[in-house]
Design a protein around this motif. Structure first.
Motif, mmCIF file in Angstrom:
data_model
loop_
_atom_site.group_PDB
_atom_site.id
_atom_site.type_symbol
_atom_site.label_atom_id
_atom_site.label_comp_id
_atom_site.label_asym_id
_atom_site.label_seq_id
_atom_site.Cartn_x
_atom_site.Cartn_y
_atom_site.Cartn_z
ATOM 1 N N GLU A 18 45.597 44.886 46.751
ATOM 2 C CA GLU A 18 45.336 43.442 46.713
ATOM 3 C C GLU A 18 43.987 43.147 46.068
ATOM 4 O OE1 GLU A 18 47.139 40.849 48.368
ATOM 5 O OE2 GLU A 18 48.464 41.910 49.759
ATOM 6 N N PRO A 19 43.736 43.623 44.857
ATOM 7 C CA PRO A 19 42.378 43.539 44.308
ATOM 8 C C PRO A 19 41.938 42.116 43.990
ATOM 9 C CG PRO A 19 43.875 44.290 42.619
ATOM 10 C CD PRO A 19 44.682 44.191 43.886
ATOM 11 N N LEU A 20 42.874 41.189 43.871
ATOM 12 C CA LEU A 20 42.500 39.846 43.428
ATOM 13 C C LEU A 20 42.492 38.820 44.557
ATOM 14 C CD1 LEU A 20 44.607 39.815 40.148
ATOM 15 C CD2 LEU A 20 42.205 40.389 40.430
ATOM 16 N N SER A 21 42.865 39.257 45.756
ATOM 17 C CA SER A 21 43.085 38.259 46.810
ATOM 18 C C SER A 21 41.790 37.628 47.319
ATOM 19 C CB SER A 21 43.848 38.879 47.975
ATOM 20 O OG SER A 21 43.090 39.920 48.534
ATOM 21 N N ASN A 22 40.645 38.254 47.048
ATOM 22 C CA ASN A 22 39.386 37.656 47.515
ATOM 23 C C ASN A 22 38.697 36.813 46.449
ATOM 24 O OD1 ASN A 22 39.526 38.647 50.087
ATOM 25 N ND2 ASN A 22 38.363 40.490 49.639
ATOM 26 N N LEU A 23 39.384 36.569 45.330
ATOM 27 C CA LEU A 23 38.764 35.782 44.261
ATOM 28 C C LEU A 23 39.337 34.378 44.261
ATOM 29 C CD1 LEU A 23 38.980 38.432 41.410
ATOM 30 C CD2 LEU A 23 37.040 37.964 42.895
ATOM 31 N N ASP A 24 38.580 33.420 43.714
ATOM 32 C CA ASP A 24 39.139 32.069 43.642
ATOM 33 C C ASP A 24 40.178 31.995 42.516
ATOM 34 O OD1 ASP A 24 37.788 31.063 41.131
ATOM 35 O OD2 ASP A 24 36.048 31.584 42.344
ATOM 36 N N ALA A 25 41.000 30.956 42.571
ATOM 37 C CA ALA A 25 42.207 30.891 41.740
ATOM 38 C C ALA A 25 41.913 31.091 40.249
ATOM 39 C CB ALA A 25 42.913 29.564 41.963
ATOM 40 N N LYS A 26 40.881 30.458 39.767
ATOM 41 C CA LYS A 26 40.571 30.506 38.336
ATOM 42 C C LYS A 26 40.207 31.929 37.904
ATOM 43 C CE LYS A 26 39.662 27.468 34.931
ATOM 44 N NZ LYS A 26 40.151 26.125 34.708
ATOM 45 N N LEU A 27 39.298 32.543 38.708
ATOM 46 C CA LEU A 27 38.824 33.887 38.407
ATOM 47 C C LEU A 27 39.972 34.887 38.494
ATOM 48 C CD1 LEU A 27 36.226 35.238 37.687
ATOM 49 C CD2 LEU A 27 35.730 35.549 40.095
ATOM 50 N N ARG A 28 40.890 34.614 39.418
ATOM 51 C CA ARG A 28 42.023 35.508 39.630
ATOM 52 C C ARG A 28 42.829 35.651 38.337
ATOM 53 N NH1 ARG A 28 45.224 33.468 44.519
ATOM 54 N NH2 ARG A 28 43.102 33.245 45.307
ATOM 55 N N GLU A 29 43.039 34.508 37.643
ATOM 56 C CA GLU A 29 43.803 34.534 36.401
ATOM 57 C C GLU A 29 43.087 35.376 35.346
ATOM 58 O OE1 GLU A 29 46.146 31.568 35.127
ATOM 59 O OE2 GLU A 29 46.944 31.595 37.169
ATOM 60 N N THR A 30 41.766 35.189 35.243
ATOM 61 C CA THR A 30 40.996 35.940 34.250
ATOM 62 C C THR A 30 41.066 37.431 34.549
ATOM 63 O OG1 THR A 30 39.468 34.118 34.508
ATOM 64 C CG2 THR A 30 38.794 35.882 33.041
ATOM 65 N N MET A 31 40.829 37.779 35.827
ATOM 66 C CA MET A 31 40.794 39.187 36.206
ATOM 67 C C MET A 31 42.157 39.834 36.032
ATOM 68 S SD MET A 31 37.834 40.149 36.715
ATOM 69 C CE MET A 31 38.320 41.818 37.163
ATOM 70 N N ARG A 32 43.222 39.028 36.235
ATOM 71 C CA ARG A 32 44.574 39.522 36.062
ATOM 72 C C ARG A 32 44.747 40.108 34.666
ATOM 73 N NH1 ARG A 32 49.081 35.051 36.937
ATOM 74 N NH2 ARG A 32 48.553 34.786 39.127
ATOM 75 N N SER A 33 44.383 39.300 33.655
ATOM 76 C CA SER A 33 44.590 39.775 32.287
ATOM 77 C C SER A 33 43.589 40.873 31.961
ATOM 78 C CB SER A 33 44.490 38.624 31.300
ATOM 79 O OG SER A 33 43.274 37.962 31.459
ATOM 80 N N GLU A 34 42.402 40.797 32.576
ATOM 81 C CA GLU A 34 41.411 41.827 32.287
ATOM 82 C C GLU A 34 41.847 43.191 32.843
ATOM 83 O OE1 GLU A 34 36.621 42.185 32.387
ATOM 84 O OE2 GLU A 34 37.688 40.296 32.168
ATOM 85 N N ILE A 35 42.321 43.183 34.093
ATOM 86 C CA ILE A 35 42.802 44.438 34.686
ATOM 87 C C ILE A 35 43.960 44.980 33.850
ATOM 88 C CG2 ILE A 35 44.033 45.413 36.669
ATOM 89 C CD1 ILE A 35 42.348 43.709 38.479
#
Lengths: 306, 379
Positions: free
Chosen positions: B163-180
């Protein structure tokens, strides 16, 4: 139009410059905080600051045998202990005892504290209560307990003799060793309480992360667990050090008169020889010892935290 | 970067005897260089599975095989995997570079190579300038990237993300998704990724294992999971779905698209009788004639017309709710006892109002007979 605006925004009227309302509120808040602090300040003043000042003042008087105190301003009470090798030895012994008891007590309490901090058992609070339950009996009672256990015919010596490991009883009381054993056990609940509050940064995921990155159990302990708990360990050590160099019950009872530390000397001077200025000067020396250790502690924790 | 193949065979975890297993005889294969998402609601066993693969938890039974080697008994520190924790688990008493170097240190990599690889890993996550920062001075997104760098710098056999993205806010989550995703594709690290977020899984994964109650309900590519759900659970968990009961009346031959089922046989067009509302087209596995099954239609695949047109009347219903969000408009359409959801891109045409009549229909290829669930009793 202009009038309407002024009415809608009363904060901009003459006398109410922007921010002045906030400032007034801050002033009121400060007054409330001060009022709430007054009882505590008064209590500390009467029970701590004034007696301390009185003690320091007393240490500059001249004391004679039989309790005669000559008011004045002299360094007699300091010159006497500082020029006497006996008191140097007593001070050194006190310091050494504090360090030994602190180190051994923290080392013995560390695994217990680590377990208590980590356990997810539903009995966690009960276990913590058991760990600090010895505080329910007074140090005097526990010291007497240790005298019985450590004495020549005590549990330890009679067991060792029965096992044939020793032929003559070991000398475990009426000496520094006995005092240290007693102080270590008596201080353990304090060490556990002080340490557990400093173990907050410990998080099982950090240890798991270290393991997944290739650290062995031993490396996890030395590289992650120990560094993270070091602030707690230092606090525990400071607590035990301060408690053990200032207690006089255990050194008096388990030392059997042959262990001299600053606390027992101060007690003797105060109640036996009635030389209050001298006792006061020794107390100030003890206080300086405290201060030095606290200063080192603060430097270390700052380094660890920063 | 190492590319490893992971096989999980009959993996089982029972926390206490007598308790239902948290993971029940789970088997799956992850191909080299793939990113596979373990997706499911909380308590479905996805994190337990990941922790067993990582070596943080002992399985009750079954085995974990990496590149043909059984590592079930290998301790966590000998598995050579890189794990990113939900809380990131960065060491607070070390700076960023020390955190990233930790795994290299444990592997006794020479100091010069260590600093070279740490610098490269930090550049990869675009945080080279923060090497000397303390962990607590970093934002959530930065911590997450450092955790990723720390896991990847050791060139792990497998990258495990909990669950690496669950502690990020919604906007950052999208960015990190594509980055990961892009880092994973560059390094080609075989990756197992635990999430409860269907969008995350659909967006990032090569394949998705939808888990429920310790079992894998379906293990397929994102488009198959979405278009051809095996069970009602999968259809319901991924996206929105309308469920209808359909008796299969006639087989109309293979579908035009020639879509193949898991068994290799091609899909068939069927005529189905929907809850006595009329006969419509549907798609499904071969051999369904005469059975009664659940039929799933996605809301945006439902056609809604406001008047009955020609021969294709559709199921008549009444609009009972309209939700307008700008880009799309959703309708709740009451048909007999049930309410169906329909969704459209908005246009300049007038939006119908509650109370209007509506006629629902669909393309046969958009109505799918669920193969995984047992037959349902005819209504």
């Amino acid at each position: 139009m202009t009038t309407t605006q002024t009415q809608e925004r009363p904060g901009l009227r003459a006398g109410n410059t922007p921010g002045s309302l906030e400032k007034a509120k801050a002033r009121r808040d400060r007054r409330t905080y001060t009022a709430l602090l007054i009882p505590a300040i008064l209590g500390l003043l009467v029970s701590f600051v004034l007696p301390l000042a009185y003690m320091i003042r007393m240490s500059f008087n001249h004391g004679e045998a039989d309790g005669v105190i000559i008011e004045g301003f002299t360094l007699d009470s300091y010159i006497q202990p500082l020029s006497d090798p006996f008191y140097w030895k007593v001070t050194l012994d006190t310091f050494q005892m504090g360090v030994v008891v602190g180190v051994v007590c923290v080392a013995l309490s560390y695994p217990i504290t680590l377990f208590l901090a980590r356990t997810t058992s539903k009995y966690k609070s009960a276990l913590l209560a058991i760990a600090i339950a010895p505080l329910l009996t007074s140090a005097v009672v526990r010291t007497y307990g240790w005298m019985v256990i450590l004495g020549s015919n005590g549990l330890v010596n009679s067991s060792l003799e029965a096992l044939g490991l020793i032929s003559a009883p070991l000398k475990l009381t009426n000496n520094m060793l006995g005092v240290q054993i007693g102080l270590v056990e008596i201080s353990m609940p304090y060490a556990i309480l002080a340490m557990i509050s400093g173990f907050g940064r410990l998080n099982p995921q950090l240890e798991e992360a270290a393991g997944s990155l290739g650290a062995s159990k031993f490396q996890i302990f030395t590289k992650v667990t120990l560094p993270l708990t070091l602030p707690g360990v230092l606090t525990g050590f400071l607590m035990v050090f301060v408690l053990s160099i200032s207690t006089f019950i255990t050194p008096t009872l388990l030392g059997g008169g042959s262990v001299q530390v600053l606390a027992t000397e101060i007690y003797d001077q105060t109640t036996g020889l009635l030389n209050w200025p001298f006792a006061a000067a020794l107390s100030v020396i003890l206080l300086v010892l405290f201060g030095a250790v606290v200063a080192v502690y603060q430097r270390l924790t700052k380094k660890l935290g920063g | 970067m190492n590319q490893s193949k992971l096989s999980i065979v009959d993996l089982t975890k029972r926390y206490a005897p007598g308790l239902d297993p948290a993971v029940d005889k789970l088997s799956m294969e992850v191909e080299e260089g793939h990113l596979v998402a373990l997706l499911g609601p909380s308590g479905c066993g996805k994190t337990t599975t990941l922790r067993m693969v990582a070596g943080l938890m002992d399985p009750t039974a079954g085995s974990i095989i990496v590149d043909g080697r059984d590592i079930t008994q290998t301790p966590v520190n000998k598995r050579g995997m890189g794990m990113v924790f939900q809380s990131y688990a960065l060491f607070p008493h070390m700076d960023v570079a020390q955190n990233v170097a930790f795994g290299l240190q444990m592997r006794r990599v020479p100091p010069a190579e260590q600093s070279r690889r740490v610098a490269a890993a930090l550049d990869m996550v675009k945080l080279g300038h923060l090497a000397k920062r303390k962990v607590r001075e970093l934002s959530g997104g930065q911590q997450q990237r450092i955790a990723l760098a720390r896991a990847l710098v050791v060139e792990p056999t497998l990258l495990l993300l909990d669950e690496p993205l669950s502690n990020l806010d919604a906007k950052l989550r999208e960015t990190m998704r594509s980055e990961i995703r892009s880092i994973q594709q560059r390094t080609r690290a075989t990756t197992l990724f635990v999430t409860h977020d269907q969008d995350e899984a659909l967006d990032m994964a090569d394949r998705i294992a939808v888990m429920n109650g310790g079992l894998i309900e379906q293990y397929d590519s994102p488009s198959v999971i979405y278009e051809r759900p095996n069970t009602r659970f999968v259809a319901d968990f991924i996206g929105q779905a309308n469920f209808l009961t359909a008796s299969v009346v006639a087989d109309n031959g293979p579908t035009a698209s020639g879509g193949a089922t898991a068994g290799g046989a091609s899909e068939r067009n069927y005529t189905v009788d929907v809850d006595g509302l009329g006969r419509y087209g549907a798609t499904g596995h071969p051999g369904f004639v005469g059975s009664t099954r659940e039929l799933v239609v996605r809301p945006h695949r439902l056609r809604v017309s406001l008047e009955a047109r020609g021969g294709e009347a559709g199921i008549a219903g009444t609009i009972v709710g309209v939700s307008y969000t700008g880009d799309t408009v959703g309708f709740s359409v009451r048909v007999g006892e049930r309410t169906l959801q329909a969704q459209f891109m908005t246009s300049s045409a007038a939006v119908p109002r509650p109370g209007d009549s509506a006629y629902l229909s669909w393309n046969p290829s958009d109505a799918y007979l669920l193969p995984g669930n047992p037959e349902v009793a005819a209504a």
